[in-house]
Write a protein that holds these residues in place. Structure first.
Motif, PDB file in Angstrom:
ATOM      1  N   ASN A   1       4.836   8.916  -2.221  1.00 24.71           N
ATOM      2  CA  ASN A   1       5.174  10.264  -1.744  1.00 24.71           C
ATOM      3  C   ASN A   1       4.715  10.520  -0.319  1.00 24.71           C
ATOM      4  N   ASP A   2       3.641   9.836   0.089  1.00 26.43           N
ATOM      5  CA  ASP A   2       3.084  10.125   1.415  1.00 26.43           C
ATOM      6  C   ASP A   2       3.653   9.224   2.513  1.00 26.43           C
ATOM      7  N   HIS A   3       4.653   8.393   2.185  1.00 26.15           N
ATOM      8  CA  HIS A   3       5.022   7.369   3.174  1.00 26.15           C
ATOM      9  C   HIS A   3       5.632   7.944   4.454  1.00 26.15           C
ATOM     10  N   LEU A   4       6.417   9.032   4.325  1.00 21.22           N
ATOM     11  CA  LEU A   4       7.035   9.596   5.539  1.00 21.22           C
ATOM     12  C   LEU A   4       5.976  10.137   6.483  1.00 21.22           C
ATOM     13  N   GLU A   5       4.996  10.840   5.882  1.00 24.21           N
ATOM     14  CA  GLU A   5       3.893  11.385   6.672  1.00 24.21           C
ATOM     15  C   GLU A   5       3.098  10.291   7.370  1.00 24.21           C
ATOM     16  N   GLU A   6       2.855   9.207   6.631  1.00 20.56           N
ATOM     17  CA  GLU A   6       1.950   8.182   7.141  1.00 20.56           C
ATOM     18  C   GLU A   6       2.659   7.159   8.033  1.00 20.56           C
ATOM     19  N   LEU A   7       3.895   6.841   7.704  1.00 18.91           N
ATOM     20  CA  LEU A   7       4.576   5.746   8.414  1.00 18.91           C
ATOM     21  C   LEU A   7       5.668   6.232   9.345  1.00 18.91           C
TER      22      LEU A   7
ATOM     23  N   ASP B   1       0.803  -1.234   0.000  1.00 19.98           N
ATOM     24  CA  ASP B   1       0.000   0.000   0.000  1.00 19.98           C
ATOM     25  C   ASP B   1       0.835   1.283   0.000  1.00 19.98           C
ATOM     26  N   TYR B   2       2.151   1.167   0.106  1.00 17.88           N
ATOM     27  CA  TYR B   2       2.999   2.362   0.028  1.00 17.88           C
ATOM     28  C   TYR B   2       4.081   2.184  -1.032  1.00 17.88           C
ATOM     29  N   ALA B   3       3.769   1.370  -2.055  1.00 20.88           N
ATOM     30  CA  ALA B   3       4.815   1.042  -3.021  1.00 20.88           C
ATOM     31  C   ALA B   3       4.430   1.439  -4.453  1.00 20.88           C
ATOM     32  N   VAL B   4       3.407   2.329  -4.568  1.00 25.43           N
ATOM     33  CA  VAL B   4       3.058   3.016  -5.822  1.00 25.43           C
ATOM     34  C   VAL B   4       2.412   2.137  -6.895  1.00 25.43           C
ATOM     35  N   HIS B   5       3.043   1.016  -7.232  1.00 25.98           N
ATOM     36  CA  HIS B   5       2.571   0.189  -8.341  1.00 25.98           C
ATOM     37  C   HIS B   5       1.808  -1.015  -7.757  1.00 25.98           C
TER      38      HIS B   5
ATOM     39  N   GLU C   1      25.233  13.854  -9.890  1.00 30.33           N
ATOM     40  CA  GLU C   1      24.905  14.423  -8.575  1.00 30.33           C
ATOM     41  C   GLU C   1      23.413  14.310  -8.301  1.00 30.33           C
ATOM     42  N   ALA C   2      22.622  14.590  -9.353  1.00 30.45           N
ATOM     43  CA  ALA C   2      21.168  14.487  -9.200  1.00 30.45           C
ATOM     44  C   ALA C   2      20.779  13.049  -8.873  1.00 30.45           C
ATOM     45  N   ALA C   3      21.405  12.119  -9.575  1.00 35.56           N
ATOM     46  CA  ALA C   3      21.106  10.708  -9.348  1.00 35.56           C
ATOM     47  C   ALA C   3      21.509  10.300  -7.933  1.00 35.56           C
ATOM     48  N   LYS C   4      22.647  10.814  -7.498  1.00 29.02           N
ATOM     49  CA  LYS C   4      23.144  10.483  -6.160  1.00 29.02           C
ATOM     50  C   LYS C   4      22.169  10.929  -5.081  1.00 29.02           C
ATOM     51  N   LYS C   5      21.603  12.122  -5.285  1.00 30.68           N
ATOM     52  CA  LYS C   5      20.651  12.630  -4.303  1.00 30.68           C
ATOM     53  C   LYS C   5      19.468  11.689  -4.185  1.00 30.68           C
ATOM     54  N   GLN C   6      19.008  11.224  -5.344  1.00 28.22           N
ATOM     55  CA  GLN C   6      17.810  10.410  -5.333  1.00 28.22           C
ATOM     56  C   GLN C   6      18.088   8.942  -4.983  1.00 28.22           C
ATOM     57  N   LEU C   7      19.249   8.451  -5.379  1.00 23.72           N
ATOM     58  CA  LEU C   7      19.505   7.010  -5.262  1.00 23.72           C
ATOM     59  C   LEU C   7      20.589   6.664  -4.250  1.00 23.72           C
ATOM     60  N   GLY C   8      21.102   7.675  -3.555  1.00 21.31           N
ATOM     61  CA  GLY C   8      22.226   7.456  -2.640  1.00 21.31           C
ATOM     62  C   GLY C   8      21.820   6.909  -1.284  1.00 21.31           C
ATOM     63  N   LYS C   9      20.519   6.832  -1.051  1.00 21.25           N
ATOM     64  CA  LYS C   9      20.019   6.296   0.214  1.00 21.25           C
ATOM     65  C   LYS C   9      19.004   5.213  -0.073  1.00 21.25           C
ATOM     66  N   GLU C  10      19.026   4.137   0.702  1.00 15.84           N
ATOM     67  CA  GLU C  10      18.011   3.093   0.580  1.00 15.84           C
ATOM     68  C   GLU C  10      17.407   2.884   1.957  1.00 15.84           C
ATOM     69  N   ALA C  11      16.092   3.100   2.057  1.00 13.96           N
ATOM     70  CA  ALA C  11      15.451   3.111   3.374  1.00 13.96           C
ATOM     71  C   ALA C  11      14.394   2.008   3.470  1.00 13.96           C
ATOM     72  N   PHE C  12      14.260   1.466   4.655  1.00 18.01           N
ATOM     73  CA  PHE C  12      13.350   0.340   4.880  1.00 18.01           C
ATOM     74  C   PHE C  12      12.699   0.464   6.252  1.00 18.01           C
ATOM     75  N   TYR C  13      11.503  -0.108   6.361  1.00 22.19           N
ATOM     76  CA  TYR C  13      10.832  -0.240   7.656  1.00 22.19           C
ATOM     77  C   TYR C  13      10.905  -1.702   8.089  1.00 22.19           C
ATOM     78  N   ILE C  14      11.214  -1.915   9.355  1.00 21.46           N
ATOM     79  CA  ILE C  14      11.193  -3.288   9.880  1.00 21.46           C
ATOM     80  C   ILE C  14       9.734  -3.677  10.098  1.00 21.46           C
ATOM     81  N   TRP C  15       9.339  -4.805   9.525  1.00 24.12           N
ATOM     82  CA  TRP C  15       7.945  -5.244   9.635  1.00 24.12           C
ATOM     83  C   TRP C  15       7.729  -5.938  10.978  1.00 24.12           C
ATOM     84  N   HIS C  16       6.690  -5.512  11.673  1.00 27.59           N
ATOM     85  CA  HIS C  16       6.381  -6.157  12.967  1.00 27.59           C
ATOM     86  C   HIS C  16       5.189  -7.078  12.827  1.00 27.59           C
ATOM     87  N   PHE C  17       5.402  -8.337  13.132  1.00 29.96           N
ATOM     88  CA  PHE C  17       4.326  -9.325  13.048  1.00 29.96           C
ATOM     89  C   PHE C  17       3.581  -9.351  14.380  1.00 29.96           C
ATOM     90  N   ARG C  18       2.270  -9.274  14.310  1.00 31.33           N
ATOM     91  CA  ARG C  18       1.485  -9.226  15.542  1.00 31.33           C
ATOM     92  C   ARG C  18       1.218 -10.602  16.110  1.00 31.33           C
TER      93      ARG C  18
END
Ligand SMILES: [Zn+2]
Length: 223
Positions: free
Chosen positions: A154-160, A118-122, A205-222
């Protein structure tokens, strides 16, 4: 943390290179085995060039070759799952999850990387991420790998909130770009992404800004 084996699960050839190449390269340099389970061959991609260099049939062959090249650049083991592009959302989720669970129980990874549903666009990203998480949920809790879910909307930081894991992959940037550029049929789209920064910055440089970080959320199983 030293991982035992990392499994990356995304639906398309090029998701691995854009989304997690730096993280993958980092693990491979530590000698950690990495396997990419690629859901489809991206044969419904809209990018067929102008004039067109491919039709639907040849596009799947082209993208398969590009995927193999990128995985060899990244030095990862590749398994193609053979689903049809743009239809993953209509597959029975449980069926996809069962297939993935079988592979995960065979490989026994310590870490699984996938998209955040639900936060992966496609729709294919959402569906594959949901199936991957379901597969891990169905495993014995004692042998479950950690799951890192990647949100790209685009909304993932706000929501998650802030991601749990933020990997600075600039040290691996050239190799990451080499992997991305293996996906030549997608290259015009890739370059287009950076075109707005063209006037003010050079492309790297533009590519580095966009692709220089890879971010993930740790999934918590209930359960
Ligand atoms: Zn994709």
């Amino acid at each position: 943390m030293m991982e035992k084996h990392v499994v990356v699960i995304y639906p398309h050839p090029d998701d691995e290179s854009f989304g997690a190449a730096g993280t993958i390269i980092n693990y491979r340099e530590q000698g950690v085995p990495v396997t990419y389970l690629c859901g489809t061959l991206g044969e419904m991609g809209r990018n067929m060039g102008a004039p067109p260099f491919a039709n639907r049939e040849t596009l799947s062959k082209i993208r398969k070759k590009e995927l193999v090249d990128a995985c060899s650049e990244l030095d990862v083991d590749l398994r193609m799952l053979g689903y049809r592009d743009k239809t993953l959302e209509f597959e029975d989720r449980r069926g996809v999850a069962e297939l993935l669970k079988g592979i995960l129980e065979e490989i026994r990874p310590s870490l699984v990387i996938t998209h955040y549903p639900d936060y992966a666009v496609h729709p294919d990203h959402d569906a594959m991420g949901a199936a991957a998480i379901e597969a891990v949920r169905m495993m014995d809790p004692k042998s479950r790998p950690t799951v890192w879910a990647q949100a790209i909307s685009n909304d993932h930081l706000e929501e998650l909130g802030r991601p749990d894991i933020v990997n600075d992959v600039r040290p691996f940037f050239d190799k990451k770009m080499n992997a991305i550029l293996c996906h030549k049929s997608q290259a015009s789209g890739i370059l287009g992404q950076f075109q707005e920064n063209w006037a003010t910055d050079d492309m790297k440089e533009a590519a580095k800004k966009q692709l220089g970080k890879e971010a993930f959320y740790i999934w918590h199983f209930r359960e």
